[in-house]
Design a protein around this motif. Structure first.
Motif, short mmCIF file in Angstrom:
data_model
loop_
_atom_site.label_atom_id
_atom_site.label_comp_id
_atom_site.label_asym_id
_atom_site.label_seq_id
_atom_site.Cartn_x
_atom_site.Cartn_y
_atom_site.Cartn_z
N ILE A 138 0.87 -1.18 0.00
CA ILE A 138 0.00 0.00 0.00
C ILE A 138 0.90 1.23 0.00
CG2 ILE A 138 -1.75 1.26 1.31
CD1 ILE A 138 -3.04 -1.34 1.27
N GLU A 139 0.61 2.19 -0.87
CA GLU A 139 1.40 3.42 -0.90
C GLU A 139 1.24 4.14 0.43
OE1 GLU A 139 0.25 5.67 -4.32
OE2 GLU A 139 1.43 4.40 -5.67
N THR A 140 2.37 4.41 1.06
CA THR A 140 2.38 4.99 2.40
C THR A 140 3.33 6.19 2.42
OG1 THR A 140 2.01 2.80 3.35
CG2 THR A 140 2.90 4.48 4.83
N VAL A 141 2.91 7.25 3.09
CA VAL A 141 3.74 8.44 3.24
C VAL A 141 4.28 8.43 4.67
CG1 VAL A 141 3.79 10.96 3.22
CG2 VAL A 141 2.40 9.72 1.54
N VAL A 153 1.26 7.35 7.20
CA VAL A 153 -0.15 7.43 6.85
C VAL A 153 -0.32 6.85 5.45
CG1 VAL A 153 0.13 9.81 6.00
CG2 VAL A 153 -2.13 8.99 6.64
N LYS A 154 -1.40 6.11 5.26
CA LYS A 154 -1.70 5.61 3.91
C LYS A 154 -1.91 6.81 3.00
CE LYS A 154 -3.67 1.32 5.58
NZ LYS A 154 -4.88 0.52 5.78
N LYS A 155 -1.30 6.78 1.82
CA LYS A 155 -1.38 7.91 0.89
C LYS A 155 -2.82 8.25 0.55
CE LYS A 155 0.83 9.68 -3.25
NZ LYS A 155 1.78 9.38 -4.33
N SER A 156 -3.68 7.25 0.46
CA SER A 156 -5.08 7.50 0.12
C SER A 156 -5.78 8.34 1.19
CB SER A 156 -5.83 6.17 -0.06
OG SER A 156 -5.79 5.41 1.14
N LYS A 157 -5.34 8.22 2.43
CA LYS A 157 -5.95 9.00 3.52
C LYS A 157 -5.63 10.49 3.37
CE LYS A 157 -6.53 7.04 7.44
NZ LYS A 157 -6.48 6.43 8.76
N PHE A 180 -0.54 2.83 19.12
CA PHE A 180 0.25 2.87 17.90
C PHE A 180 0.69 4.31 17.65
CE2 PHE A 180 -2.99 -0.48 17.15
CZ PHE A 180 -2.14 -1.57 17.23
N PRO A 181 1.70 4.81 18.35
CA PRO A 181 2.05 6.24 18.27
C PRO A 181 2.63 6.70 16.95
CG PRO A 181 3.65 5.06 19.59
CD PRO A 181 2.56 4.09 19.29
N ASN A 182 2.92 5.77 16.03
CA ASN A 182 3.48 6.16 14.74
C ASN A 182 2.47 6.12 13.61
OD1 ASN A 182 5.84 4.27 16.20
ND2 ASN A 182 6.51 6.28 15.53
N GLU A 183 1.32 5.49 13.82
CA GLU A 183 0.33 5.33 12.75
C GLU A 183 -0.74 6.41 12.84
OE1 GLU A 183 -2.97 2.16 11.08
OE2 GLU A 183 -1.58 1.52 12.63
N VAL A 184 -0.88 7.18 11.77
CA VAL A 184 -1.84 8.27 11.74
C VAL A 184 -3.25 7.73 11.62
CG1 VAL A 184 -2.65 10.24 10.38
CG2 VAL A 184 -0.21 9.95 10.82
N LEU A 185 -4.11 8.19 12.52
CA LEU A 185 -5.53 7.84 12.48
C LEU A 185 -6.28 8.87 11.63
CD1 LEU A 185 -7.99 6.28 13.55
CD2 LEU A 185 -7.90 7.71 15.59
N ALA A 186 -5.97 10.15 11.82
CA ALA A 186 -6.58 11.23 11.05
C ALA A 186 -5.52 12.32 10.87
CB ALA A 186 -7.80 11.78 11.75
N ILE A 187 -5.61 13.02 9.74
CA ILE A 187 -4.61 14.05 9.43
C ILE A 187 -5.30 15.17 8.66
CG2 ILE A 187 -3.91 12.91 7.29
CD1 ILE A 187 -1.01 13.87 7.93
N LYS A 188 -4.84 16.40 8.87
CA LYS A 188 -5.42 17.54 8.17
C LYS A 188 -4.36 18.61 8.00
CE LYS A 188 -8.76 20.14 6.52
NZ LYS A 188 -9.24 19.91 5.17
N LYS A 189 -4.10 18.98 6.74
CA LYS A 189 -3.18 20.09 6.46
C LYS A 189 -3.83 21.37 6.92
CE LYS A 189 -0.79 22.41 2.70
NZ LYS A 189 -0.46 22.39 1.27
N MET A 190 -3.04 22.26 7.55
CA MET A 190 -3.59 23.51 8.09
C MET A 190 -2.77 24.67 7.54
SD MET A 190 -3.85 22.19 12.02
CE MET A 190 -4.62 23.67 12.63
N SER A 191 -3.37 25.84 7.59
CA SER A 191 -2.60 27.03 7.24
C SER A 191 -1.80 27.44 8.47
CB SER A 191 -3.52 28.15 6.78
OG SER A 191 -4.29 28.62 7.87
N LYS A 192 -0.74 28.16 8.28
CA LYS A 192 0.11 28.59 9.40
C LYS A 192 -0.64 29.52 10.34
CE LYS A 192 4.35 26.98 8.52
NZ LYS A 192 5.25 26.34 9.41
N ASN A 193 -1.74 30.12 9.90
CA ASN A 193 -2.50 31.05 10.73
C ASN A 193 -3.45 30.35 11.68
OD1 ASN A 193 -1.25 32.99 9.23
ND2 ASN A 193 -2.96 33.28 7.82
N ASN A 194 -3.74 29.07 11.46
CA ASN A 194 -4.70 28.35 12.34
C ASN A 194 -4.14 28.12 13.71
OD1 ASN A 194 -6.44 28.33 10.22
ND2 ASN A 194 -6.39 26.12 9.90
#
Length: 194
Positions: A138-141, A153-157, A180-194
């Motif tokens: 599975i493609e993983t980042v 994190v799985k690339k599809s996520k 599992f402290p290394n496996e991402v459950l949820a991720i969201k790119k944010m702006s630096k202002n958030n």
């Protein structure tokens, strides 16, 4: 002692390719926890070699400790070429041990989600990793944060959360299961202002 998850793993590769001509020097080394179908963590090395290529190695496939500067000869699976199947020989150089996350969510023993963690991307690379017993990569980042943590994190996520364009220097928030402290459950790119 092997974790229950590790006891069911195939240790000997039946479909491998070996580089028999020379050793490869380890220039970066992380130890992370992964999981498969059974929710028990097992240890994995993320290994960067002198040529810049990253691999991963399930610790059950190597009885010993690797260090920065060690030189290895290895085989990998043909259908999962980013996974080292067997290390055939090591020249040890007594370098520093594998890095682990500097900051962890409080470790738990159940599948409890951590609070959101904000971070900045220091480095990132892709590996094709297997998460289940069949050899389906599975493609993983894999992301190293500026806080000296490494997560995957799985690339599809990334695409599901409008974070597919995440890059070095970006600010993001994520959470993990505490076991599992290394496996991402949820991720969201944010702006630096958030």
């Amino acid at each position: 002692m092997n974790e229950p998850e590790e006891e069911n793993q195939a240790v000997t590769p039946s479909d491998s390719q070996e580089d028999k001509t020379h050793y490869h020097t380890i220039v970066d080394l992380w130890q992370i926890a992964m999981r498969r179908e059974i929710p028990y963590p097992f240890k994995v090395y993320l290994i960067k070699l002198g040529d810049g290529k990253w691999f991963y190695l399930r610790r059950l496939n190597f009885d010993g400790e690797l260090h920065f500067g060690d030189e290895i000869k290895f085989s990998y699976y043909n259908n999962v070429p980013d996974e080292i199947a067997t290390i055939h020989d090591v020249i040890f150089h007594n370098g520093a041990g594998a890095r682990e996350n500097a900051m962890r969510p409080e470790i738990g023993t159940y599948l409890v989600a951590s609070d959101p963690i904000e971070a900045d991307v220091k480095n990132m690379f892709e590996l094709k990793m297997r998460y289940a017993l069949p050899f389906t990569p599975i493609e993983t980042v894999v992301i190293e944060t500026t806080d000296s943590n490494i997560i995957y994190v799985k690339k599809s996520k990334l695409g599901e959360t409008d974070s597919a364009d995440l890059k070095i220097g970006d600010h993001f928030a994520y959470n993990v299961y505490t076991i599992f402290p290394n496996e991402v459950l949820a991720i969201k790119k944010m702006s630096k202002n958030n």
